[in-house]
Scaffold this active site. Sequence first.
Site, mmCIF file in Angstrom:
data_model
loop_
_atom_site.group_PDB
_atom_site.id
_atom_site.type_symbol
_atom_site.label_atom_id
_atom_site.label_comp_id
_atom_site.label_asym_id
_atom_site.label_seq_id
_atom_site.Cartn_x
_atom_site.Cartn_y
_atom_site.Cartn_z
ATOM 1 C CB CYS A 1 5.369 -5.889 5.193
ATOM 2 S SG CYS A 1 7.115 -5.740 4.628
ATOM 3 C CG HIS B 1 6.256 -9.134 2.088
ATOM 4 N ND1 HIS B 1 5.367 -7.952 2.017
ATOM 5 C CD2 HIS B 1 5.231 -10.142 2.333
ATOM 6 C CE1 HIS B 1 4.270 -7.919 2.341
ATOM 7 N NE2 HIS B 1 4.285 -9.404 2.476
ATOM 8 C CG HIS C 1 0.785 -10.128 3.884
ATOM 9 N ND1 HIS C 1 1.580 -10.284 2.798
ATOM 10 C CD2 HIS C 1 -0.404 -10.888 3.787
ATOM 11 C CE1 HIS C 1 0.716 -10.638 1.841
ATOM 12 N NE2 HIS C 1 -0.494 -10.796 2.438
#
Length: 358
Positions: free
Chosen positions: A272, A320, A332
């Site tokens: 990510c 994240h 993402h």
Amino acid sequence: MKRHRGASALTLLCAMAVLTAPGLAGTAYAAPAAPAPPAAPGTPVPGAKSLEQVHKEIEELYRQAGTATDAYNLAAGEAKAQSDKIVEIARQVVAGQERITTLKARAGAAARAQYRSGGLPPAAQLALSNSPGMFLNGADRLRQGEKATADNLAELARTQTDLQQYAADASARWQTLEANRVKQENAKNEIEKKIKAAEELESKLQAEEKARLIQLEQEAQYKAQTAWLSSGALKELQGTASEAGRQAVRFATAQIGKRYEWGHEGPDTFDCSGLTSQAWLAAGKPIPRTSQEQLRLLRKVAVKDMRPGDLIIYFDDASHVGMYIGDGAMVHAPRPGRTITIAGAGSMPIKAVVRPDA
């Protein structure tokens, strides 16, 4: 493979539609479509965990793996920085040694010149000189030579001291490098353990249960996104992307369909924060490698001021990160086993929003 490429192309086409709308905004995520009706569940096993429980366990394991991935990436970055510093110290040592060789050669030349003059002090040379004028000229040169010799020896001493300091610095850097390598190894083991546990849970599911698991993921994201939109968050979003933000969004959305792989920052696979850091690097703005460092070091902005290109940090542990692309959507790299995709910006708990080009 062709189906995968076709799906990726379709997803990319949808992303480009979002990008080409005015201000990078459209209506796709303003009213998200509800997930399709759930698939029929498999025959329950007495005493077994419900699929919902398994889903929660798998999601938590992958989230923990994301946290460990951040720790791994940070340690890897620190190790590289220490390694680069050690290389620089080595260059300084070589230059210092070469300088010492030059200085010693000069000192030796000065000593030989003094020997050839008989090593007589200035007063004795005056008494023996036939010409006072010649002596005075020689004395002036002698004083210059003595100063040059003294300066030479002083520089030699400083260079030797520098070399000793370089050696001490190199030793300290090596110790830090080794500590970071241990941190990397521990984080790597933790990541692999969590991913393996999650994959083992998934492997025990029947085909229809796996389909239902994906449906549960979509339902959870839909519920969270709907709640976020119902809060009125999207009504206040008016931010327009900067030119660098547009470039970052173009890079990130161009990666749609590529696999998630922890510790990777392209060009074929990303985690990510690897995706977000490389997107902003492509826009000419280097930013920290990990989501936690992105949160710590980049300027925070209010959700209502969010604009395309800003980074959305998720979960309390900042494990994240996604990139806002407008219209309540973000791009993402979700987790192992998934590909880079577009999702609702509010489909996970938002911790903060940061702006790389503030």
